[in-house]
Design a protein around this motif. Structure first.
Motif, mmCIF file in Angstrom:
data_model
loop_
_atom_site.group_PDB
_atom_site.id
_atom_site.type_symbol
_atom_site.label_atom_id
_atom_site.label_comp_id
_atom_site.label_asym_id
_atom_site.label_seq_id
_atom_site.Cartn_x
_atom_site.Cartn_y
_atom_site.Cartn_z
ATOM 1 N N ALA A 97 0.825 -1.212 0.000
ATOM 2 C CA ALA A 97 0.000 0.000 0.000
ATOM 3 C C ALA A 97 0.854 1.254 0.000
ATOM 4 O O ALA A 97 0.349 2.342 -0.277
ATOM 5 C CB ALA A 97 -0.933 -0.002 1.211
ATOM 6 N N VAL A 98 2.145 1.116 0.316
ATOM 7 C CA VAL A 98 3.018 2.278 0.471
ATOM 8 C C VAL A 98 4.236 2.223 -0.443
ATOM 9 O O VAL A 98 4.680 3.258 -0.957
ATOM 10 C CB VAL A 98 3.490 2.408 1.940
ATOM 11 N N LEU A 99 4.787 1.037 -0.668
ATOM 12 C CA LEU A 99 6.020 0.921 -1.446
ATOM 13 C C LEU A 99 5.843 1.426 -2.870
ATOM 14 O O LEU A 99 4.791 1.243 -3.491
ATOM 15 C CB LEU A 99 6.481 -0.531 -1.465
ATOM 16 N N PRO A 100 6.866 2.091 -3.411
ATOM 17 C CA PRO A 100 6.737 2.738 -4.720
ATOM 18 C C PRO A 100 6.676 1.754 -5.882
ATOM 19 O O PRO A 100 7.143 0.620 -5.803
ATOM 20 C CB PRO A 100 7.991 3.604 -4.797
ATOM 21 N N ILE A 101 6.103 2.261 -6.953
ATOM 22 C CA ILE A 101 6.002 1.533 -8.216
ATOM 23 C C ILE A 101 6.774 2.317 -9.269
ATOM 24 O O ILE A 101 6.694 3.544 -9.325
ATOM 25 C CB ILE A 101 4.534 1.372 -8.634
ATOM 26 N N VAL A 102 7.545 1.600 -10.091
ATOM 27 C CA VAL A 102 8.270 2.246 -11.181
ATOM 28 C C VAL A 102 7.631 1.865 -12.506
ATOM 29 O O VAL A 102 7.370 0.689 -12.779
ATOM 30 C CB VAL A 102 9.774 1.882 -11.179
ATOM 31 N N VAL A 103 7.348 2.879 -13.299
ATOM 32 C CA VAL A 103 6.898 2.691 -14.678
ATOM 33 C C VAL A 103 8.117 2.980 -15.541
ATOM 34 O O VAL A 103 8.576 4.117 -15.636
ATOM 35 C CB VAL A 103 5.746 3.651 -15.024
ATOM 36 N N ARG A 104 8.653 1.937 -16.152
ATOM 37 C CA ARG A 104 9.892 2.074 -16.896
ATOM 38 C C ARG A 104 9.720 2.988 -18.117
ATOM 39 O O ARG A 104 8.620 3.086 -18.689
ATOM 40 C CB ARG A 104 10.404 0.710 -17.342
ATOM 41 N N ALA A 105 10.790 3.645 -18.498
ATOM 42 C CA ALA A 105 10.769 4.524 -19.665
ATOM 43 C C ALA A 105 10.204 3.782 -20.875
ATOM 44 O O ALA A 105 10.626 2.670 -21.182
ATOM 45 C CB ALA A 105 12.176 5.034 -19.959
ATOM 46 N N GLY A 106 9.216 4.389 -21.527
ATOM 47 C CA GLY A 106 8.612 3.792 -22.707
ATOM 48 C C GLY A 106 7.601 2.709 -22.433
ATOM 49 O O GLY A 106 7.059 2.118 -23.376
ATOM 50 N N ALA A 107 7.284 2.432 -21.175
ATOM 51 C CA ALA A 107 6.394 1.317 -20.843
ATOM 52 C C ALA A 107 4.958 1.548 -21.290
ATOM 53 O O ALA A 107 4.221 0.595 -21.558
ATOM 54 C CB ALA A 107 6.426 1.047 -19.337
ATOM 55 N N LEU A 108 4.524 2.812 -21.367
ATOM 56 C CA LEU A 108 3.134 3.111 -21.700
ATOM 57 C C LEU A 108 2.936 3.370 -23.186
ATOM 58 O O LEU A 108 1.885 3.045 -23.749
ATOM 59 C CB LEU A 108 2.655 4.323 -20.898
ATOM 60 N N ALA A 109 3.933 3.979 -23.793
ATOM 61 C CA ALA A 109 3.911 4.318 -25.222
ATOM 62 C C ALA A 109 5.314 4.795 -25.579
ATOM 63 O O ALA A 109 6.142 4.998 -24.683
ATOM 64 C CB ALA A 109 2.874 5.409 -25.506
#
Length: 260
Positions: free
Chosen positions: A106-118
């Protein structure tokens, strides 16, 4: 214990997942002005409603260019997705020492890697809290609903995490590491910030209603969410990340498990 610091490198290399974000200290750095090393996170009983936040080091697009979130101040003009710049009304801050939140998803961060979404979205790795929502297909999607153990990962241990959020007069879509993402919206969660008292002191007559989302918020089970997740899963494979349907898939990075 390793840290997952926000490196902010713009090379777009998502072929490997590093647990360290080195460069401007998003996770694992110490903020002497907001010292909560001994904060267990237990002072806020409902972590399901923990305030969404950006990690230290996140670059936010402003009228004067991209600025690290920790360097912003009330009144600074931040560019919204419409192209119009809006002044910051308030900046929320909270920090957690890693030993108190180990394994706490509920607290630990999430990383969205470069280019992961588009392509080029994010431009650099984007680190956010689990409930922080990104704008995809016209809906806000909390990062925790996008974790796929490939290009979008959650840490299970950090040395320290420093979170920041930006509030405007209304709920806005801003650009963080080039990614459309939400500003702060109050939904009975302001107490989750260590400096919540500042808002009451600055705006004693604020009567804006809670839950004032400017766009729909995705929830588990929504058809739109399934479409988004499937697309990002395919994109992760295209970027060279290992793709599998195994629900227990996890990566081991520097002896730390980063799980889906």
């Amino acid at each position: 214990m390793a840290s997952a610091n926000n490196h902010g490198q713009g090379n777009g290399d998502t072929g490997s997942a590093s647990g360290n974000n080195q460069g401007h200290g998003g996770v694992g750095s110490h903020d002497p002005d907001h010292d909560h090393d001994n904060d267990s996170g237990h002072g806020h009983p409902d972590h399901d409603h923990d305030a969404p936040c950006y990690c230290r080091g996140t670059l936010i697009l402003t009228k004067r260019g991209e600025v690290r979130i920790e360097d912003l101040a009330i009144g600074d003009m931040v560019v919204t997705i419409s192209g119009e710049a809006k002044p910051i009304k308030w900046i929320g801050r909270r920090s957690y020492a890693g030993q108190f939140i180990s394994g706490n998803r509920a607290v630990l961060p999430i990383v969205v890697r470069a280019g992961a979404l588009a392509p080029h979205i994010p431009v650099r790795d984007l680190w956010v809290s689990p409930r922080h929502a990104l704008l995809l297909d016209g809906v806000f999607v909390p990062a925790e609903l996008l974790v796929n153990a490939q290009a979008i990962l959650q840490a299970e241990a950090v040395d320290q995490v420093d979170y920041f959020h930006l509030e405007f007069e209304a709920h806005e879509v801003i650009l963080a590491e080039g990614t459309p993402a939400e500003s702060y919206v109050e939904y009975d969660n302001r107490h989750g910030f260590h400096n919540a008292h500042e808002f009451a002191a600055l705006y004693p007559d604020d009567t804006r209603p809670s839950f004032g989302y400017c766009l729909p918020l995705a929830e588990p089970g929504m058809p739109e969410l399934s479409v988004i997740r499937a697309r990002l899963f395919e994109r992760a494979a295209t970027l060279g990340h290992s793709a599998t349907a195994d629900p227990d898939l996890h990566l081991v990075i520097d002896t730390i498990i980063v799980a889906a």
